[in-house]
Design an enzyme around this catalytic site. Structure first.
Site, PDB file in Angstrom:
ATOM      1  N   GLY A  12      -0.102   2.238   1.368  1.00 25.91           N
ATOM      2  CA  GLY A  12       0.175   1.054   0.549  1.00 25.91           C
ATOM      3  C   GLY A  12       0.308  -0.200   1.389  1.00 25.91           C
ATOM      4  O   GLY A  12       0.305  -0.145   2.627  1.00 25.91           O
ATOM      5  N   GLY A  15      -3.122  -4.835   1.737  1.00 30.69           N
ATOM      6  CA  GLY A  15      -3.733  -6.133   1.434  1.00 30.69           C
ATOM      7  C   GLY A  15      -4.680  -6.033   0.242  1.00 30.69           C
ATOM      8  O   GLY A  15      -5.631  -6.799   0.119  1.00 30.69           O
ATOM      9  N   LYS A  16      -4.369  -5.090  -0.671  1.00 33.10           N
ATOM     10  CA  LYS A  16      -5.237  -4.893  -1.848  1.00 33.10           C
ATOM     11  C   LYS A  16      -5.265  -6.138  -2.722  1.00 33.10           C
ATOM     12  O   LYS A  16      -6.311  -6.517  -3.244  1.00 33.10           O
ATOM     13  CB  LYS A  16      -4.731  -3.699  -2.682  1.00 33.10           C
ATOM     14  N   GLY A  17      -4.088  -6.788  -2.878  1.00 36.77           N
ATOM     15  CA  GLY A  17      -4.001  -7.997  -3.705  1.00 36.77           C
ATOM     16  C   GLY A  17      -4.907  -9.080  -3.160  1.00 36.77           C
ATOM     17  O   GLY A  17      -5.687  -9.692  -3.891  1.00 36.77           O
ATOM     18  N   LYS A  18      -4.840  -9.297  -1.856  1.00 34.73           N
ATOM     19  CA  LYS A  18      -5.653 -10.354  -1.241  1.00 34.73           C
ATOM     20  C   LYS A  18      -7.145 -10.097  -1.441  1.00 34.73           C
ATOM     21  O   LYS A  18      -7.898 -10.979  -1.838  1.00 34.73           O
ATOM     22  CB  LYS A  18      -5.361 -10.465   0.261  1.00 34.73           C
ATOM     23  N   GLY A  40       3.494  -4.182  -5.160  1.00 31.79           N
ATOM     24  CA  GLY A  40       3.741  -5.599  -4.879  1.00 31.79           C
ATOM     25  C   GLY A  40       2.492  -6.110  -4.201  1.00 31.79           C
ATOM     26  O   GLY A  40       2.211  -5.742  -3.071  1.00 31.79           O
ATOM     27  N   HIS A  41       1.691  -6.878  -4.917  1.00 28.75           N
ATOM     28  CA  HIS A  41       0.415  -7.358  -4.386  1.00 28.75           C
ATOM     29  C   HIS A  41       0.501  -8.871  -4.156  1.00 28.75           C
ATOM     30  O   HIS A  41       0.742  -9.623  -5.090  1.00 28.75           O
ATOM     31  CB  HIS A  41      -0.728  -7.035  -5.363  1.00 28.75           C
ATOM     32  N   THR A  42       0.327  -9.274  -2.896  1.00 30.51           N
ATOM     33  CA  THR A  42       0.500 -10.678  -2.529  1.00 30.51           C
ATOM     34  C   THR A  42      -0.844 -11.402  -2.505  1.00 30.51           C
ATOM     35  O   THR A  42      -1.804 -10.889  -1.945  1.00 30.51           O
ATOM     36  CB  THR A  42       1.135 -10.777  -1.129  1.00 30.51           C
ATOM     37  N   ARG A 142       5.262  15.114 -22.586  1.00 29.03           N
ATOM     38  CA  ARG A 142       4.801  14.743 -23.936  1.00 29.03           C
ATOM     39  C   ARG A 142       5.904  14.182 -24.832  1.00 29.03           C
ATOM     40  O   ARG A 142       5.952  14.422 -26.020  1.00 29.03           O
ATOM     41  CB  ARG A 142       4.099  15.938 -24.605  1.00 29.03           C
ATOM     42  N   GLN A 222      -0.579   1.155  -4.540  1.00 29.81           N
ATOM     43  CA  GLN A 222      -0.171   2.136  -3.520  1.00 29.81           C
ATOM     44  C   GLN A 222      -1.365   2.493  -2.619  1.00 29.81           C
ATOM     45  O   GLN A 222      -2.323   1.756  -2.556  1.00 29.81           O
ATOM     46  CB  GLN A 222       0.424   3.399  -4.163  1.00 29.81           C
TER      47      GLN A 222
HETATM   48  P1  GDP Z   1      -0.916  -4.843  -1.187  1.00 32.44           P
HETATM   49  O1  GDP Z   1       0.273  -4.164  -1.782  1.00 32.44           O
HETATM   50  O2  GDP Z   1      -1.921  -3.878  -0.669  1.00 32.44           O
HETATM   51  O3  GDP Z   1      -1.540  -5.870  -2.090  1.00 32.44           O
HETATM   52  O4  GDP Z   1      -0.357  -5.619   0.090  1.00 32.44           O
HETATM   53  P2  GDP Z   1       0.987  -6.520   0.158  1.00 32.44           P
HETATM   54  O5  GDP Z   1       0.712  -7.795  -0.521  1.00 32.44           O
HETATM   55  O6  GDP Z   1       2.183  -5.749  -0.246  1.00 32.44           O
HETATM   56  O7  GDP Z   1       1.113  -6.679   1.720  1.00 32.44           O
HETATM   57  C1  GDP Z   1       0.122  -7.269   2.497  1.00 32.44           C
HETATM   58  C2  GDP Z   1       0.699  -8.492   3.191  1.00 32.44           C
HETATM   59  O8  GDP Z   1      -0.211  -8.923   4.171  1.00 32.44           O
HETATM   60  C3  GDP Z   1       0.909  -9.681   2.281  1.00 32.44           C
HETATM   61  O9  GDP Z   1       2.014 -10.409   2.737  1.00 32.44           O
HETATM   62  C4  GDP Z   1      -0.371 -10.482   2.450  1.00 32.44           C
HETATM   63  O10 GDP Z   1      -0.198 -11.863   2.175  1.00 32.44           O
HETATM   64  C5  GDP Z   1      -0.652 -10.262   3.900  1.00 32.44           C
HETATM   65  N1  GDP Z   1      -2.057 -10.256   4.309  1.00 32.44           N
HETATM   66  C6  GDP Z   1      -3.137  -9.750   3.657  1.00 32.44           C
HETATM   67  N2  GDP Z   1      -4.226  -9.835   4.440  1.00 32.44           N
HETATM   68  C7  GDP Z   1      -3.829 -10.392   5.597  1.00 32.44           C
HETATM   69  C8  GDP Z   1      -4.482 -10.697   6.839  1.00 32.44           C
HETATM   70  O11 GDP Z   1      -5.673 -10.459   7.023  1.00 32.44           O
HETATM   71  N3  GDP Z   1      -3.719 -11.236   7.827  1.00 32.44           N
HETATM   72  C9  GDP Z   1      -2.392 -11.499   7.678  1.00 32.44           C
HETATM   73  N4  GDP Z   1      -1.736 -12.026   8.702  1.00 32.44           N
HETATM   74  N5  GDP Z   1      -1.738 -11.234   6.539  1.00 32.44           N
HETATM   75  C10 GDP Z   1      -2.456 -10.664   5.521  1.00 32.44           C
HETATM   76  P1  IMO Z   2       1.525  -1.385  -3.192  1.00 30.60           P
HETATM   77  O1  IMO Z   2       0.658  -1.330  -4.425  1.00 30.60           O
HETATM   78  C1  IMO Z   2       4.064   0.786  -0.383  1.00 30.60           C
HETATM   79  C2  IMO Z   2       6.368   4.157  -1.981  1.00 30.60           C
HETATM   80  C3  IMO Z   2       7.877   3.997  -1.999  1.00 30.60           C
HETATM   81  C4  IMO Z   2       8.300   5.452  -1.797  1.00 30.60           C
HETATM   82  C5  IMO Z   2       7.241   6.222  -2.597  1.00 30.60           C
HETATM   83  C6  IMO Z   2       7.697   6.611  -4.002  1.00 30.60           C
HETATM   84  O2  IMO Z   2       2.230  -2.672  -3.012  1.00 30.60           O
HETATM   85  O3  IMO Z   2       0.759  -0.919  -2.003  1.00 30.60           O
HETATM   86  P2  IMO Z   2       7.965   5.205  -6.247  1.00 30.60           P
HETATM   87  O4  IMO Z   2       8.835   4.032  -6.566  1.00 30.60           O
HETATM   88  O5  IMO Z   2       6.508   4.957  -6.418  1.00 30.60           O
HETATM   89  O6  IMO Z   2       8.391   6.467  -6.939  1.00 30.60           O
HETATM   90  O7  IMO Z   2       8.228   5.465  -4.671  1.00 30.60           O
HETATM   91  O8  IMO Z   2       6.114   5.360  -2.682  1.00 30.60           O
HETATM   92  N1  IMO Z   2       5.620   3.068  -2.658  1.00 30.60           N
HETATM   93  C7  IMO Z   2       4.950   2.114  -2.016  1.00 30.60           C
HETATM   94  N2  IMO Z   2       4.852   1.829  -0.703  1.00 30.60           N
HETATM   95  N3  IMO Z   2       3.394   0.035  -1.279  1.00 30.60           N
HETATM   96  C8  IMO Z   2       3.463   0.313  -2.589  1.00 30.60           C
HETATM   97  O9  IMO Z   2       2.699  -0.313  -3.515  1.00 30.60           O
HETATM   98  C9  IMO Z   2       4.301   1.366  -3.023  1.00 30.60           C
HETATM   99  N4  IMO Z   2       4.629   1.884  -4.228  1.00 30.60           N
HETATM  100  C10 IMO Z   2       5.424   2.931  -3.979  1.00 30.60           C
HETATM  101  O10 IMO Z   2       8.330   3.176  -0.953  1.00 30.60           O
HETATM  102  O11 IMO Z   2       8.133   5.813  -0.447  1.00 30.60           O
HETATM  103 MG    MG Z   3       2.334  -4.127  -1.609  1.00 33.23          MG
END
Ligand code: GDP
Ligand code: IMO
Ligand code: MG
Length: 421
Positions: A12, A15-18, A40-42, A142, A222
Site C-alpha cells: 500500500g 502512490g496509486k492516488g497520484k 488514503g490516496h494523496t 449474509r 491497498q
Molecule cells: P496511495 O495510498 O498509494 O495513493 O499512496 P499515499 O498517497 O498514501 O502515499 C504516497 C505518498 O507519496 C503521498 O504523500 C504522495 O503525495 C507522495 N508521492 C507520490 N508519488 C511521489 C513521488 O514520485 N515522489 C515523492 N517525493 N512523493 C510522491
Molecule cells: P492505501 O490504499 C497501507 C493495512 C493496515 C493494516 C492492515 C489491515 O492508502 O494504500 P484494515 O484497516 O484494512 O483492516 O488494516 O492493512 N492497510 C493499509 N496500509 N495503505 C493502505 O491503503 C492500507 N489499508 C489498510 O495498516 O496493517
Molecule cells: Mg495510502
C-alpha cells in the site's frame, strides 16, 4: 487508454492516488472496486494536497464519472464528510455513482474492529480501525446492509432488526454498547436523503460504458501484499487489491481489461504489523522516511521503511498480469548512499525466490541484496535521457528481474513530476 487497472504492488501507499489522477486526464470513468476508507490516496496539483479515502481519484475532474463499485465497503457517514470536504475545496460539480450492491460500514463495525484488536494485544494486526474487516465479515455471513437498502426504507428497518439481533449479542459479550434499531434506522434515513441520488446499478453502468468503448480506470486500494489470499495472512486487509479482483468487485468481464499498471514504490514501506524482510532500522530508514514523508495518510503512523524487494514484485506482477510498471517516489532515493535491492531470500541456509505461505518461515527469510551506486535526481529532470547512468541501472534491474517495463516514472508528488518512458 481503454480499460486500465491501477494496482498497488507492495504493502500500500505506493502512490496509486497520484498515478490514477495523472492517468485520469484521459479517462471517462474512475472506479474503486474493493477496500474502503482504510485507503488514503494523496493527490497534489496547483500547489494543493488532497487526501481521498473512499472517493475515487477522478473526483476533481467534472467530466469523469466516479464509481464506487460492488466490492467496496462504504462508510456512508464518512463519505458525507469527505464529500463536504471536496465541496469546501471548491469542487461542486463532481459526478459520483455508488453501487446499490456495495456493503455499508456501520458504527458497530468500527466498535468491533477496535475490540478485536484489543483482544489480540501484542498479536494485533494494526488495522486502520475503520471497520473494514467486520463489514466484510457481515457481507460473507449474509447479514450486511447494502447501499441499495437505503433506497428501500420500508424494508430497511426489518433488515437492521435481523442484523442487530446477532450484532448486539456479540457487542454485549465483548462489553460494548449495543444499538437501538429505531435510532440507527433514523440516522440511515437522514443518510439516504443525502446519498440516495448517487446510488444506482454500477455493474449495468460499467458494462454499458465498456460496450461504448469508454476509457475506464480501475483504482486499486491497498497493495497485493495486503491481499487476503496473497498477502502475509493474517497481517492483511480483508479484500483483494489486485487486478485479479476487478472483474468480481466491479462486475465486468476479465476480457475487458486492456492494461494493468502496477504501482511500485522505488523502495518498500508498510504500516501495521507483520513480516517485512527488507525492513531497515538504521539512519537510511530515517532518511527515506523523512524525504518521502512516510507517515500514514489515514492513521498518521510512521510507516516502516525498507529496501526494494524484487521477490515480492516479481510474484505480484506475474500473478496480476501487470503490463507496465509505474515506478514512484524515485526522487526519494536521490543521494541515498547505501543503496541495495533484494532479489532473493535465504531461508534456513537455502536460497529461495518465492514468498512462503507460513508466517514463521517468512519471518525467518533474510534478504539477499545486490548493491547499487548512489545517484542524484535533478529537480529539472524532464525525460528518461536526463537521468544518470546509475539511476538508469536501478530501473533496468527492476525491469530485468520482473520482466515488466517501467513506462511511468514519478519523481515528485505533483502531477507535473511524472515522466513517460
Ligand atoms: P496511495 O495510498 O498509494 O495513493 O499512496 P499515499 O498517497 O498514501 O502515499 C504516497 C505518498 O507519496 C503521498 O504523500 C504522495 O503525495 C507522495 N508521492 C507520490 N508519488 C511521489 C513521488 O514520485 N515522489 C515523492 N517525493 N512523493 C510522491
Ligand atoms: P492505501 O490504499 C497501507 C493495512 C493496515 C493494516 C492492515 C489491515 O492508502 O494504500 P484494515 O484497516 O484494512 O483492516 O488494516 O492493512 N492497510 C493499509 N496500509 N495503505 C493502505 O491503503 C492500507 N489499508 C489498510 O495498516 O496493517
Ligand atoms: Mg495510502
Amino acid at each position: 487508454m481503454a480499460v486500465v487497472v491501477v494496482e498497488g504492488a507492495q504493502w500500500g501507499d505506493e502512490g496509486k492516488g497520484k498515478i490514477t489522477d495523472y492517468l485520469a486526464s484521459k479517462a471517462d470513468i474512475v472506479c474503486r472496486f474493493q477496500g474502503g476508507n482504510n485507503a488514503g490516496h494523496t493527490i497534489c496539483f496547483n500547489g494543493k494536497k488532497y487526501a481521498l479515502r473512499s472517493l475515487p481519484s477522478g473526483i476533481f475532474n467534472e467530466n469523469i464519472v466516479n464509481v464506487i463499485a460492488d466490492g467496496v465497503v462504504l462508510n456512508p457517514f464518512m463519505l458525507i464528510d469527505e464529500i463536504n470536504e471536496i465541496r469546501n475545496s471548491g469542487f461542486n460539480n463532481f459526478k459520483l455513482l455508488i453501487s446499490n450492491r456495495c456493503h455499508l460500514i456501520m458504527p458497530y463495525h468500527l466498535d468491533l474492529d477496535g475490540a478485536y484488536e484489543n483482544l489480540l494485544s501484542d498479536k494485533k494486526i494494526g488495522t486502520t480501525k475503520k471497520g473494514i474487516g467486520p463489514c466484510y465479515i457481515d457481507k460473507a455471513a449474509r447479514r450486511g446492509i447494502r447501499a441499495g437498502d437505503l433506497l428501500e426504507l420500508d424494508f430497511l428497518k426489518e433488515k437492521l432488526n435481523d442484523t442487530l439481533i446477532v450484532k448486539n449479542l456479540e457487542l454485549k459479550s465483548l462489553g460494548l454498547k449495543t444499538y437501538d434499531v429505531d435510532e440507527l434506522y433514523n440516522k440511515l434515513v437522514e443518510i439516504s436523503k443525502v446519498l440516495g441520488k448517487y446510488i444506482a446499478d454500477s455493474q449495468y453502468f460499467l458494462n454499458n460504458a465498456i460496450k461504448k468503448g469508454k476509457n475506464i480506470l480501475f483504482e486499486g486500494a491497498q497493495g497485493i501484499m495486503l491481499d487476503i489470499d496473497r498477502g502475509t495472512y493474517p497481517y492483511v486487509t480483508s479484500s483483494s487489491p489486485s487486478s485479479n479482483y476487478v472483474p468480481q468487485g466491479a462486475g465486468i468481464s476479465p476480457k475487458a481489461i486492456d492494461e494493468v499498471v502496477a504501482i511500485c514504490k522505488a523502495y518498500t514501506t508498510r504500516v501495521g504489523e507483520g513480516p517485512f524482510p527488507t525492513e531497515l532500522f538504521n539512519d537510511t530508514a530515517e532518511l527515506i522516511r523523512e524525504k518521502g514523508h512516510e507517515y500514514g495518510t489515514v492513521t498518521h503512523r510512521p510507516r516502516r521503511v525498507g529496501y526494494l524487494d524484487l521477490v515480492i514484485l516479481k510474484r505480484n506482477l506475474e500473478m496480476s498480469g501487470a503490463t507496465m510498471i509505474a515506478l514512484t517516489l524515485f526522487d526519494v532515493l536521490s543521494g541515498i548512499d547505501d543503496l541495495k535491492v533484494c532479489y532473493k531470500y535465504e531461508l534456513d541456509g537455502k536460497e529461495i525466490d518465492y514468498i512462503p505461505a507460513s508466517l514463521n518461515e517468512y519471518s525467518r527469510c533474510k534478504p539477499i541484496y545486490k548493491n547499487f551506486k548512489s545517484f542524484t535526481i535533478e529537480q529539472d529532470t524532464k525525460s528518461y535521457n536526463d537521468l544518470s547512468k546509475e539511476a538508469k541501472e536501478y530501473i533496468s534491474y527492476i525491469e530485468e528481474m520482473t520482466g515488466v517495463k517501467v513506462k511511468i516514472l514519478s519523481i515528485g508528488s505533483d502531477r507535473e513530476k511524472t515522466l513517460i518512458l
